[in-house]
Design a protein around this motif. Sequence first.
Motif, PDB file in Angstrom:
ATOM      1  N   PRO A  40       0.881  -1.249   0.024  1.00 56.56           N
ATOM      2  CA  PRO A  40       0.096  -0.055  -0.322  1.00 56.56           C
ATOM      3  C   PRO A  40       0.778   1.141   0.011  1.00 56.56           C
ATOM      4  O   PRO A  40       1.979   1.243   0.633  1.00 56.56           O
ATOM      5  CB  PRO A  40      -0.821  -0.143   1.240  1.00 56.56           C
ATOM      6  N   ALA A  41       0.150   2.478  -0.784  1.00 55.34           N
ATOM      7  CA  ALA A  41       0.999   3.620  -0.775  1.00 55.34           C
ATOM      8  C   ALA A  41       1.306   4.228   0.634  1.00 55.34           C
ATOM      9  O   ALA A  41       2.398   4.692   0.727  1.00 55.34           O
ATOM     10  CB  ALA A  41       0.226   4.507  -1.573  1.00 55.34           C
ATOM     11  N   ASP A  42       0.362   4.043   1.664  1.00 55.90           N
ATOM     12  CA  ASP A  42       0.894   4.684   2.815  1.00 55.90           C
ATOM     13  C   ASP A  42       1.876   4.113   3.402  1.00 55.90           C
ATOM     14  O   ASP A  42       2.747   4.749   4.146  1.00 55.90           O
ATOM     15  CB  ASP A  42      -0.455   4.785   3.725  1.00 55.90           C
ATOM     16  N   PHE A  43       1.902   2.551   3.420  1.00 55.14           N
ATOM     17  CA  PHE A  43       2.998   1.878   4.014  1.00 55.14           C
ATOM     18  C   PHE A  43       4.274   2.483   3.408  1.00 55.14           C
ATOM     19  O   PHE A  43       5.500   2.696   4.018  1.00 55.14           O
ATOM     20  CB  PHE A  43       2.910   0.481   3.723  1.00 55.14           C
ATOM     21  N   LEU A  44       4.460   2.518   1.857  1.00 58.96           N
ATOM     22  CA  LEU A  44       5.605   2.707   1.194  1.00 58.96           C
ATOM     23  C   LEU A  44       5.909   4.394   1.528  1.00 58.96           C
ATOM     24  O   LEU A  44       7.202   4.613   1.647  1.00 58.96           O
ATOM     25  CB  LEU A  44       5.437   2.837  -0.525  1.00 58.96           C
ATOM     26  N   ALA A  45       4.991   5.193   1.846  1.00 53.35           N
ATOM     27  CA  ALA A  45       5.231   6.594   2.245  1.00 53.35           C
ATOM     28  C   ALA A  45       5.979   6.510   3.652  1.00 53.35           C
ATOM     29  O   ALA A  45       7.080   7.368   3.867  1.00 53.35           O
ATOM     30  CB  ALA A  45       4.168   7.282   2.296  1.00 53.35           C
ATOM     31  N   ALA A  46       5.559   5.785   4.404  1.00 48.98           N
ATOM     32  CA  ALA A  46       6.240   5.647   5.802  1.00 48.98           C
ATOM     33  C   ALA A  46       7.557   5.109   5.768  1.00 48.98           C
ATOM     34  O   ALA A  46       8.636   5.261   6.257  1.00 48.98           O
ATOM     35  CB  ALA A  46       5.297   4.723   6.823  1.00 48.98           C
ATOM     36  N   ASN A  47       7.767   3.831   4.982  1.00 50.95           N
ATOM     37  CA  ASN A  47       9.003   3.233   4.927  1.00 50.95           C
ATOM     38  C   ASN A  47       9.346   2.896   3.239  1.00 50.95           C
ATOM     39  O   ASN A  47       9.053   1.779   2.621  1.00 50.95           O
ATOM     40  CB  ASN A  47       9.131   1.827   5.591  1.00 50.95           C
ATOM     41  N   THR A  54       7.218  -2.456  10.470  1.00 52.06           N
ATOM     42  CA  THR A  54       7.028  -0.945  10.318  1.00 52.06           C
ATOM     43  C   THR A  54       6.182  -0.524  11.382  1.00 52.06           C
ATOM     44  O   THR A  54       5.075  -1.116  11.293  1.00 52.06           O
ATOM     45  CB  THR A  54       7.198  -0.201   8.960  1.00 52.06           C
ATOM     46  N   ILE A  55       6.353   0.412  12.325  1.00 53.95           N
ATOM     47  CA  ILE A  55       5.265   1.051  13.146  1.00 53.95           C
ATOM     48  C   ILE A  55       5.174   2.327  13.023  1.00 53.95           C
ATOM     49  O   ILE A  55       6.125   3.211  12.460  1.00 53.95           O
ATOM     50  CB  ILE A  55       5.292   0.546  14.605  1.00 53.95           C
ATOM     51  N   VAL A  56       4.169   2.929  12.829  1.00 57.13           N
ATOM     52  CA  VAL A  56       3.801   4.548  12.941  1.00 57.13           C
ATOM     53  C   VAL A  56       3.317   4.778  14.235  1.00 57.13           C
ATOM     54  O   VAL A  56       1.946   4.480  14.479  1.00 57.13           O
ATOM     55  CB  VAL A  56       3.010   4.872  11.650  1.00 57.13           C
TER      56      VAL A  56
END
Length: 209
Positions: A40-47, A54-56
């Motif tokens: 997902p895009a939000d995951f790739l944006a985070a990492n 990965t945690i946010v």
Amino acid sequence: MADDLIFYTNPMSRGRIARWMLEEVGTPYAVRLVDWGDKPADFLAANPMGKVPTIVHHGRVVSEAAAIIAYLADSFPAAGLAPTAEERADYYRWLFFAAGPLEAASTNLAMGVVPTPQQQVMLGYGSIDRVVSALRTAVGAHDYIAGDRFTAADVYVGSHIDWGRQTGALPDDPAFTRYLDRVMARPAAIRARTLDDALAAQIAPHSGD
């Protein structure tokens, strides 16, 4: 609120290590399943590395399993998983030993990579025999890796010993067995395995990431 702490994971990965730690901490968290073929895009944006776990947490991103373990221990002190002053040296020594020499040596062995004596000089772990000897001494010195009580470092070290035993990268050593019997029987460890096993049963099998 669960959305204050978002956990990106896949049950066929090192995400199992972070899951165990999250269950030890006991704070609500939201799970975002990462599909290897459609991240997902939000995951790739985070990492941007696209690696789990990965945690946010409150907008702050933490990747790398060992860093997540240490971060959660510090961020949720009521769980009692951070080291005391007396435990700190062994805690950090063996946490990062597992993140460095142990993971590198066991992963290389699992992939059939056996360094020559000349190559061992360049490697941080030297040889798998040296790693096993050091680890055996560490888990035999106390009931837990940093002393006489369970800390966050045991989540990471225990996870790697368990994985090494499953893959054959680590020997069937009595010292490892006794240590794993202690740490893997914890309620949080059992809950984490149950959650990840149930999640894994819902998705098609993939190789780890």
